[in-house]
Design an enzyme around this catalytic site. Structure first.
Site, mmCIF file in Angstrom:
data_model
loop_
_atom_site.group_PDB
_atom_site.id
_atom_site.type_symbol
_atom_site.label_atom_id
_atom_site.label_comp_id
_atom_site.label_asym_id
_atom_site.label_seq_id
_atom_site.Cartn_x
_atom_site.Cartn_y
_atom_site.Cartn_z
ATOM 1 N N ILE A 59 -11.786 -8.494 19.167
ATOM 2 C CA ILE A 59 -10.353 -9.262 18.542
ATOM 3 C C ILE A 59 -9.647 -10.101 19.949
ATOM 4 C CG2 ILE A 59 -8.915 -7.512 19.870
ATOM 5 C CD1 ILE A 59 -7.639 -7.822 16.520
ATOM 6 N N CYS B 237 -14.792 -9.222 14.807
ATOM 7 C CA CYS B 237 -14.786 -8.415 15.660
ATOM 8 C C CYS B 237 -13.957 -7.633 15.196
ATOM 9 C CB CYS B 237 -13.208 -9.505 16.661
ATOM 10 S SG CYS B 237 -11.939 -10.083 15.256
ATOM 11 N N CYS B 238 -13.742 -6.884 16.163
ATOM 12 C CA CYS B 238 -12.821 -5.629 15.986
ATOM 13 C C CYS B 238 -12.635 -4.859 17.497
ATOM 14 C CB CYS B 238 -13.371 -4.380 15.380
ATOM 15 S SG CYS B 238 -15.254 -4.036 16.706
ATOM 16 N N ALA B 239 -11.736 -4.062 17.329
ATOM 17 C CA ALA B 239 -11.482 -3.368 19.198
ATOM 18 C C ALA B 239 -12.321 -4.163 20.567
ATOM 19 C CB ALA B 239 -10.471 -2.333 19.114
ATOM 20 N N SER C 72 -17.520 -4.136 14.068
ATOM 21 C CA SER C 72 -18.215 -5.534 13.876
ATOM 22 C C SER C 72 -19.154 -5.973 13.831
ATOM 23 C CB SER C 72 -17.278 -6.654 14.806
ATOM 24 O OG SER C 72 -17.774 -5.866 16.665
#
Length: 437
Positions: free
Chosen positions: A317, A381-383, A389
């Protein structure tokens, strides 16, 4: 563009005031009376508070919250905003009065005699307010709710900055009028954020999407966070002093556990612009700090996103210092805010960390990926950019026919970003999407 104001809101606001006003005085006075007759009322005061100055003039901002309380009902532009604001104020009253009766505390400083206008205002206040209703400070709890309401509607300068300055002065005045000890302020602020979290001005209420988790891993994670909350709470109240700050992460972790067990990712209140609500930031701040640090530690060797194919990038992210290298973002992270510029298209599909997103969410994310990638480079995205993602990109590859099945999609993504982690639960959901194609 300013939203059109719904008709009949003035009358609705007056009706709410007619309900909340008497309730405030009756419940507050009753709590004072009951506590005054108890022999088990203690106090919680730090040694440094003995040096807290008494500024009699701050009784004016202290009293002004009553005027702001009434004026706040002139600001909502819809029935939903009006009702949720009133319910937040009602919740504040219920929570604080319950705490006053359950764990009563007494203010210990003796205020010297004062004369003039300020002395008269103190005398009027003491005619109603007794030194028992302390933590959490109802004054601060209400201030947080009112501050959020005025901040939404006062946008022009210099009025907005004047409003923030005056609200801050009200917060300071609870100490400089010798009405509260320090512990009452942070506990009051948390109570205020909790009320705003219960009754957000927009979007779903936290419990509207609530359902018991059916995935065993969600329950294990909920248990882990709950144990962390109990540990922090035990240290906070067992050791006292500065350790009391651990009550904040205890509350934060307890709410995270509730999200995993019942509320889902919607409990983090991530909005359509990538930001979390101010209430969620206040309540979850210790957890958010840990989650952000974890995301950076795991990805410090690979901070940049990797292109999978056809202008679709996979990565962590973006933060406030990340360059805006993509024209669009598809965000699967439920717990962290995403920095988005005005020029970027943005779609949020919040999912819980360490849990495989369901097929409906992945299908919706894949559809958005295919639509937005046509505008230019797209970041999914993700973390960390490794699981949630990655499963969304895999779903896009399968649904659009770029890959025949989940195994081929995983191999293709792994060639671009070797560190991805797709567990059997992720593969099962992807196989379901492949069968539905």
């Amino acid at each position: 563009m300013t939203p059109v104001r719904e008709p009949g809101l003035i009358r609705r606001g007056v009706l709410w005031l007619l309900l909340l006003g008497p309730l405030f005085f009756i419940s507050y006075g009753l709590a004072n009376t009951l506590t005054a007759g108890r022999s088990d009322v203690g106090s919680l005061v730090f040694a440094w508070e003995q040096r807290m100055p008494l500024w009699p003039w701050t009784i004016i901002p202290y009293w002004s919250i009553d005027l702001l309380y009434g004026l706040s009902f002139l600001l909502p532009r819809s029935r939903r905003e009006m009702d949720r604001h009133a319910l937040a104020l009602l919740s504040a009253q219920v929570i604080c009065i319950f705490c006053f009766l359950l764990l009563p505390l007494r203010f210990t400083f003796e205020r010297p005699p004062l004369d003039g206008l300020f002395g008269w205002l103190f005398d009027v206040l003491m005619g109603f307010d007794k030194p028992f209703n302390q933590a959490p400070s109802l004054h601060i709890t209400l201030l947080v709710i009112l501050w959020a309401m005025f901040a939404r509607h006062l946008q022009g300068q210099p009025w907005r900055w004047l409003m923030h300055g005056w609200m801050a002065l009200i917060g300071v005045s609870v100490l400089t009028t010798w009405q509260h000890h320090f512990i009452d302020l942070p506990t009051g602020a948390l109570a205020g954020f909790f009320c705003l979290w219960l009754w957000p001005s927009q979007g779903q209420l936290p419990w509207q999407a609530a359902r018991l988790a059916r995935v065993p891993k969600r329950w294990w994670l909920a248990l882990a966070y709950a144990l962390g909350a109990w540990l922090c709470a035990g240290l906070a109240f067992g050791l006292g002093g500065a350790w009391l700050w651990l009550a904040w992460p205890a509350l934060s972790l307890g709410l995270v556990a509730l999200n995993y067990a019942v509320l889902g990712a919607s409990g983090f209140q991530k909005r359509g612009d990538g930001r979390l609500s101010c209430a969620a930031i206040g309540l979850f701040a210790p957890y958010l700090a840990g989650a952000w640090l974890n995301s950076r530690l795991w990805t410090w060797r690979q901070p940049r996103p990797d292109e999978v194919c056809d202008g679709v990038f996979l990565g962590r992210i973006p933060g406030c210092r990340s360059p805006a290298a993509h024209t669009a973002i598809v965000d699967l992270c439920g717990e962290l805010p995403c920095t988005v510029t005005r020029q970027q298209a943005y779609r949020a599909f919040p999912a819980l960390d360490l849990i495989a997103p369901d097929s409906a969410l992945l299908h919706a994310a894949a559809t958005s990926i295919e639509q937005l990638r046509q505008q230019g480079p797209l970041l999914v995205c993700c973390a960390l950019g490794y699981s949630r993602s990655a499963s969304a990109v895999a779903a896009w590859l399968i649904i659009t026919g770029r890959c025949a099945d989940a195994d081929q999609a995983e191999r293709r993504i792994r060639q671009a970003r070797p560190g991805i982690v797709l567990h059997p639960a992720h593969r099962q959901v992807l196989q379901q999407l492949g069968a539905q194609r």
